[in-house]
Design an enzyme around this catalytic site. Structure first.
Site, PDB file in Angstrom:
ATOM      1  N   GLY A  43       0.774  -1.243   0.000  1.00  0.00           N
ATOM      2  CA  GLY A  43       0.000   0.000   0.000  1.00  0.00           C
ATOM      3  C   GLY A  43       0.799   1.284   0.000  1.00  0.00           C
ATOM      4  O   GLY A  43       0.351   2.292  -0.544  1.00  0.00           O
ATOM      5  N   GLU A  98       3.713   4.084   6.179  1.00  0.00           N
ATOM      6  CA  GLU A  98       2.471   3.313   6.023  1.00  0.00           C
ATOM      7  C   GLU A  98       1.496   4.024   5.091  1.00  0.00           C
ATOM      8  O   GLU A  98       1.545   5.248   4.951  1.00  0.00           O
ATOM      9  CB  GLU A  98       1.787   3.164   7.390  1.00  0.00           C
ATOM     10  CG  GLU A  98       2.100   1.869   8.124  1.00  0.00           C
ATOM     11  CD  GLU A  98       1.326   0.667   7.580  1.00  0.00           C
ATOM     12  OE1 GLU A  98       0.857   0.711   6.428  1.00  0.00           O
ATOM     13  OE2 GLU A  98       1.185  -0.315   8.319  1.00  0.00           O
ATOM     14  N   ASP A 102      -5.593   2.116  10.415  1.00  0.00           N
ATOM     15  CA  ASP A 102      -7.036   1.910  10.592  1.00  0.00           C
ATOM     16  C   ASP A 102      -7.264   1.375  12.009  1.00  0.00           C
ATOM     17  O   ASP A 102      -7.359   2.143  12.962  1.00  0.00           O
ATOM     18  CB  ASP A 102      -7.512   0.944   9.498  1.00  0.00           C
ATOM     19  CG  ASP A 102      -8.986   0.599   9.573  1.00  0.00           C
ATOM     20  OD1 ASP A 102      -9.726   1.285  10.290  1.00  0.00           O
ATOM     21  OD2 ASP A 102      -9.412  -0.368   8.908  1.00  0.00           O
ATOM     22  N   LYS A 130      -7.071   6.853   9.784  1.00  0.00           N
ATOM     23  CA  LYS A 130      -8.507   6.626   9.962  1.00  0.00           C
ATOM     24  C   LYS A 130      -8.761   6.401  11.449  1.00  0.00           C
ATOM     25  O   LYS A 130      -8.921   5.265  11.915  1.00  0.00           O
ATOM     26  CB  LYS A 130      -8.916   5.396   9.143  1.00  0.00           C
ATOM     27  CG  LYS A 130     -10.388   5.320   8.799  1.00  0.00           C
ATOM     28  CD  LYS A 130     -10.788   3.941   8.312  1.00  0.00           C
ATOM     29  CE  LYS A 130     -10.465   3.677   6.875  1.00  0.00           C
ATOM     30  NZ  LYS A 130     -10.986   2.361   6.412  1.00  0.00           N
ATOM     31  N   PHE A 151     -14.141   2.972   3.583  1.00  0.00           N
ATOM     32  CA  PHE A 151     -13.144   2.249   2.807  1.00  0.00           C
ATOM     33  C   PHE A 151     -12.727   3.100   1.602  1.00  0.00           C
ATOM     34  O   PHE A 151     -13.569   3.508   0.803  1.00  0.00           O
ATOM     35  CB  PHE A 151     -13.716   0.911   2.340  1.00  0.00           C
ATOM     36  CG  PHE A 151     -12.696   0.040   1.688  1.00  0.00           C
ATOM     37  CD1 PHE A 151     -11.762  -0.650   2.449  1.00  0.00           C
ATOM     38  CD2 PHE A 151     -12.636  -0.068   0.311  1.00  0.00           C
ATOM     39  CE1 PHE A 151     -10.791  -1.448   1.852  1.00  0.00           C
ATOM     40  CE2 PHE A 151     -11.675  -0.861  -0.305  1.00  0.00           C
ATOM     41  CZ  PHE A 151     -10.754  -1.543   0.467  1.00  0.00           C
ATOM     42  N   ASP A 158      -5.727  -0.524  -2.312  1.00  0.00           N
ATOM     43  CA  ASP A 158      -6.446  -1.368  -3.272  1.00  0.00           C
ATOM     44  C   ASP A 158      -7.821  -1.815  -2.787  1.00  0.00           C
ATOM     45  O   ASP A 158      -8.133  -1.757  -1.598  1.00  0.00           O
ATOM     46  CB  ASP A 158      -5.628  -2.632  -3.569  1.00  0.00           C
ATOM     47  CG  ASP A 158      -5.704  -3.641  -2.432  1.00  0.00           C
ATOM     48  OD1 ASP A 158      -5.464  -3.242  -1.266  1.00  0.00           O
ATOM     49  OD2 ASP A 158      -6.025  -4.815  -2.685  1.00  0.00           O
ATOM     50  N   ARG A 164      -4.765   0.492  -7.161  1.00  0.00           N
ATOM     51  CA  ARG A 164      -3.538   1.046  -6.550  1.00  0.00           C
ATOM     52  C   ARG A 164      -2.924   2.135  -7.416  1.00  0.00           C
ATOM     53  O   ARG A 164      -2.210   2.994  -6.933  1.00  0.00           O
ATOM     54  CB  ARG A 164      -2.486  -0.058  -6.350  1.00  0.00           C
ATOM     55  CG  ARG A 164      -2.857  -1.101  -5.307  1.00  0.00           C
ATOM     56  CD  ARG A 164      -1.620  -1.927  -4.977  1.00  0.00           C
ATOM     57  NE  ARG A 164      -1.945  -3.177  -4.319  1.00  0.00           N
ATOM     58  CZ  ARG A 164      -2.170  -3.322  -3.015  1.00  0.00           C
ATOM     59  NH1 ARG A 164      -2.121  -2.276  -2.217  1.00  0.00           N
ATOM     60  NH2 ARG A 164      -2.441  -4.515  -2.512  1.00  0.00           N
TER      61      ARG A 164
HETATM   62  P1  5GP Z   1      -4.823  -1.703  10.335  1.00  0.00           P
HETATM   63  O1  5GP Z   1      -6.283  -2.034  10.485  1.00  0.00           O
HETATM   64  O2  5GP Z   1      -3.960  -2.827  10.804  1.00  0.00           O
HETATM   65  O3  5GP Z   1      -4.482  -0.373  11.016  1.00  0.00           O
HETATM   66  O4  5GP Z   1      -4.558  -1.469   8.795  1.00  0.00           O
HETATM   67  C1  5GP Z   1      -4.128  -2.530   8.018  1.00  0.00           C
HETATM   68  C2  5GP Z   1      -4.065  -2.254   6.568  1.00  0.00           C
HETATM   69  O5  5GP Z   1      -5.373  -2.345   6.082  1.00  0.00           O
HETATM   70  C3  5GP Z   1      -3.554  -0.926   6.045  1.00  0.00           C
HETATM   71  O6  5GP Z   1      -2.150  -0.848   5.970  1.00  0.00           O
HETATM   72  C4  5GP Z   1      -4.175  -0.930   4.656  1.00  0.00           C
HETATM   73  O7  5GP Z   1      -3.372  -1.640   3.750  1.00  0.00           O
HETATM   74  C5  5GP Z   1      -5.481  -1.656   4.904  1.00  0.00           C
HETATM   75  N1  5GP Z   1      -6.578  -0.688   5.013  1.00  0.00           N
HETATM   76  C6  5GP Z   1      -7.114  -0.128   6.118  1.00  0.00           C
HETATM   77  N2  5GP Z   1      -8.111   0.714   5.796  1.00  0.00           N
HETATM   78  C7  5GP Z   1      -8.197   0.685   4.441  1.00  0.00           C
HETATM   79  C8  5GP Z   1      -9.023   1.357   3.479  1.00  0.00           C
HETATM   80  O8  5GP Z   1      -9.895   2.181   3.774  1.00  0.00           O
HETATM   81  N3  5GP Z   1      -8.800   1.048   2.177  1.00  0.00           N
HETATM   82  C9  5GP Z   1      -7.854   0.152   1.762  1.00  0.00           C
HETATM   83  N4  5GP Z   1      -7.739  -0.063   0.463  1.00  0.00           N
HETATM   84  N5  5GP Z   1      -7.057  -0.484   2.634  1.00  0.00           N
HETATM   85  C10 5GP Z   1      -7.224  -0.212   3.956  1.00  0.00           C
END
Ligand code: 5GP
Length: 178
Positions: A43, A98, A102, A130, A151, A158, A164
């Site tokens: 990402g 990063e 999220d 986020k 999202f 992606d 991407r």
């Molecule tokens: P985490 O939930 O562990 O903080 O985030 C993990 C990964 O989920 C991020 O690095 C990203 O690749 C993916 N991710 C989280 N939110 C989104 C989103 O809104 N869109 C997309 N495409 N990927 C996301």
């Protein structure tokens, strides 16, 4: 591909401005040091390319690949190390790059891994934050943009491996994943 986007949140000009702003701050904060910039694949590939060009320091650039999503639009609880970093992080000032924070689970996993391996410091520059999605209390040190709890795709992010290569960040039309 562009027709699949409901709303553009951050365009190329805004993204460039964010990279310049963060690059200048990071350059000041790390003055006199040679950080190990650790880009999280896939990402963060575009954000890394843009951000590092705004950092006026000697840096080492490394990549690490973890998996957390499984093709859908929600985070999985299980983080896996897919491709490890190729160099020793012990004693290094590591700056993780990063795409988005999220739930915070990926960041927790990475910070713990790097600390366990003896990194001197670990900081995080995320393109998007986020905050509404957090399950773990953890924050990035440098944030490009706060984003609402939806999202998003584009500029590295992606949906099912696609989008991407969009040069901006946007919200997908709902019928694409329903
Ligand atoms: P985490 O939930 O562990 O903080 O985030 C993990 C990964 O989920 C991020 O690095 C990203 O690749 C993916 N991710 C989280 N939110 C989104 C989103 O809104 N869109 C997309 N495409 N990927 C996301």
């Amino acid at each position: 591909m562009n027709n699949d986007i409901e709303e553009v949140l951050f365009d190329q000009e805004q993204i460039h401005e964010a990279a310049v702003r963060l690059g200048q701050t990071i350059t000041k904060d790390y003055a006199g040091r040679k950080p190990l910039v650790l880009s999280v694949l896939k990402g963060a590939y575009l954000w890394t390319a843009d951000l590092v060009r705004e950092i006026d320091l000697y840096v080492d650039l490394e990549f690490i690949k973890i998996s957390s999503y499984h093709g859908g639009v929600t985070s999985s609880n299980e983080i896996q190390l897919v491709t490890d970093v190729q160099s020793d992080v012990a004693g290094r000032d590591v700056l993780i790059i990063e795409d988005i924070v999220d739930t915070g689970q990926s960041l927790r996993f990475l910070k713990d891994l790097l600390k366990d391996r003896g990194a001197n410091s670990v900081q995080v520059a995320t393109f998007l934050d986020k905050k509404g999605g957090r399950k773990i209390e953890i924050d990035a040190d440098y944030v490009g943009f706060d984003v609402r709890n939806e999202f998003v795709v584009g500029y590295g992010l992606d949906y099912a491996g696609l989008y991407r290569n969009l040069p901006y960040v946007g919200i997908l039309k709902k019928d694409i994943y329903s």
